[in-house]
Write a protein that holds these residues in place. Structure first.
Motif, PDB file in Angstrom:
ATOM      1  N   ALA A 119     109.884   9.987  25.285  1.00 22.54           N
ATOM      2  CA  ALA A 119     108.475  10.664  25.011  1.00 22.54           C
ATOM      3  C   ALA A 119     107.958   9.888  23.560  1.00 22.54           C
ATOM      4  O   ALA A 119     108.846   9.551  22.896  1.00 22.54           O
ATOM      5  CB  ALA A 119     109.061  12.158  24.595  1.00 22.54           C
ATOM      6  N   PRO A 120     106.560   9.742  23.511  1.00 20.86           N
ATOM      7  CA  PRO A 120     106.219   8.840  22.537  1.00 20.86           C
ATOM      8  C   PRO A 120     106.373   9.574  21.118  1.00 20.86           C
ATOM      9  O   PRO A 120     106.332  10.713  20.896  1.00 20.86           O
ATOM     10  CB  PRO A 120     104.569   8.869  22.863  1.00 20.86           C
ATOM     11  CG  PRO A 120     104.570   8.799  24.373  1.00 20.86           C
ATOM     12  CD  PRO A 120     105.548   9.929  24.602  1.00 20.86           C
ATOM     13  N   VAL A 121     106.787   8.841  20.067  1.00 15.72           N
ATOM     14  CA  VAL A 121     106.924   9.296  18.831  1.00 15.72           C
ATOM     15  C   VAL A 121     106.479   8.358  17.818  1.00 15.72           C
ATOM     16  O   VAL A 121     106.296   7.076  17.697  1.00 15.72           O
ATOM     17  CB  VAL A 121     108.710   9.289  18.438  1.00 15.72           C
ATOM     18  CG1 VAL A 121     108.816   9.250  16.873  1.00 15.72           C
ATOM     19  CG2 VAL A 121     109.465   9.910  19.172  1.00 15.72           C
ATOM     20  N   GLN A 122     105.599   9.152  16.935  1.00 16.14           N
ATOM     21  CA  GLN A 122     104.710   8.485  15.831  1.00 16.14           C
ATOM     22  C   GLN A 122     105.161   9.143  14.511  1.00 16.14           C
ATOM     23  O   GLN A 122     106.020   9.929  14.357  1.00 16.14           O
ATOM     24  CB  GLN A 122     103.316   8.920  16.080  1.00 16.14           C
ATOM     25  CG  GLN A 122     102.807   8.813  17.289  1.00 16.14           C
ATOM     26  CD  GLN A 122     102.806   7.169  17.887  1.00 16.14           C
ATOM     27  OE1 GLN A 122     102.772   6.141  17.051  1.00 16.14           O
ATOM     28  NE2 GLN A 122     102.871   7.173  19.078  1.00 16.14           N
ATOM     29  N   PRO A 123     104.866   8.169  13.346  1.00 13.33           N
ATOM     30  CA  PRO A 123     105.285   8.691  12.027  1.00 13.33           C
ATOM     31  C   PRO A 123     104.854  10.251  11.853  1.00 13.33           C
ATOM     32  O   PRO A 123     103.426  10.530  12.315  1.00 13.33           O
ATOM     33  CB  PRO A 123     104.437   8.029  11.236  1.00 13.33           C
ATOM     34  CG  PRO A 123     104.555   6.508  12.029  1.00 13.33           C
ATOM     35  CD  PRO A 123     104.163   6.773  13.307  1.00 13.33           C
ATOM     36  N   GLY A 124     105.506  11.116  11.454  1.00 13.92           N
ATOM     37  CA  GLY A 124     105.150  12.471  11.195  1.00 13.92           C
ATOM     38  C   GLY A 124     105.828  13.195  12.477  1.00 13.92           C
ATOM     39  O   GLY A 124     105.863  14.717  12.280  1.00 13.92           O
ATOM     40  N   ASN A 125     106.320  12.947  13.457  1.00 12.11           N
ATOM     41  CA  ASN A 125     107.226  13.429  14.451  1.00 12.11           C
ATOM     42  C   ASN A 125     108.378  13.770  14.041  1.00 12.11           C
ATOM     43  O   ASN A 125     109.207  14.548  14.631  1.00 12.11           O
ATOM     44  CB  ASN A 125     106.993  12.686  15.763  1.00 12.11           C
ATOM     45  CG  ASN A 125     105.848  12.885  16.770  1.00 12.11           C
ATOM     46  OD1 ASN A 125     105.346  11.708  17.021  1.00 12.11           O
ATOM     47  ND2 ASN A 125     105.431  14.152  16.915  1.00 12.11           N
TER      48      ASN A 125
END
Length: 208
Positions: A119-125
């Motif tokens: 599952a995609p993860v970005q800064p803030g997740n």
């Protein structure tokens, strides 16, 4: 500049939230925002720096706690999702849902404290709950494999290689703090139903 953002989720009905230790590490002030409600000041209740988990207490916030299950209910191939607040400066403050599967029951270099998910993860997740279709937390979003580091080491860019701390370590920290764990819901659901049930329990973290 001067602040960092992340995600947290309610683990008790009296204002205790879980997040990553690295989200609040070194912060002098931590605020939690749930939905459109005013922010509430949060204090660190207990931390497990080694496993990157922190429990926060925020007075004045009432949120339904999410059920937490041991990681043993999941396996490689289990469908999961996570909720959070990625890149709020660019994407805005609407809560985002990401979907994928568990790819491995260990993390980078075989670290058994973590599992790998696509599952995609970005800064803030970071700090967001990883949920099954039954609406149960099985992990806490923690990191993504460094693209620059992987490029230097292997000459390729990683694709959707992300990691979460296993829920067992959160359960252990709650036990150390003598906190009750919300009763697990047994009924099966689908992800839209999970989102409707969980989104009011997930908070934006602003650490200054």
């Amino acid at each position: 500049t001067g602040y960092a953002t992340g995600t947290a989720f309610a683990v008790t009905d009296d204002g205790v939230f879980a997040t990553n230790y690295h989200v609040v590490d070194g912060a002098k002030e931590v605020m939690l925002f749930v939905g459109n409600s005013p922010g509430a000041l949060a204090q660190i209740l207990i931390s497990d720096e080694h496993n990157d988990i922190t429990l926060l207490r925020a007075s004045g916030i009432k949120a339904h706690p999410l059920g937490i299950a041991p990681i043993s209910i999941a396996e490689k191939g289990t469908e999961v999702m996570h909720l959070g607040y990625p890149l709020v400066q660019l994407q805005g403050q609407e809560q985002k849902a990401s979907f994928g599967r568990i790819n491995a029951m260990s993390g980078a270099e075989g670290d058994v404290r973590f599992f790998q998910l696509d599952a995609p993860v970005q800064p803030g997740n970071s700090g967001g709950p990883v949920l099954t279709k039954e609406g149960l937390v099985v992990g806490v979003v923690t990191a993504t494999l460094s693209q620059l580091g992987t490029l230097r080491a292997a000459g390729v860019l990683p694709q959707n290689v992300n990691y979460a701390v296993k829920s067992d370590y959160l359960l252990a920290l709650m036990s150390s703090a003598k906190l009750p764990v919300a009763r697990m819901r047994a009924q099966r659901a689908d992800f839209p139903a999970v989102i409707r049930g969980a989104e009011a329990s997930v908070a934006l973290v602003v650490a200054k």
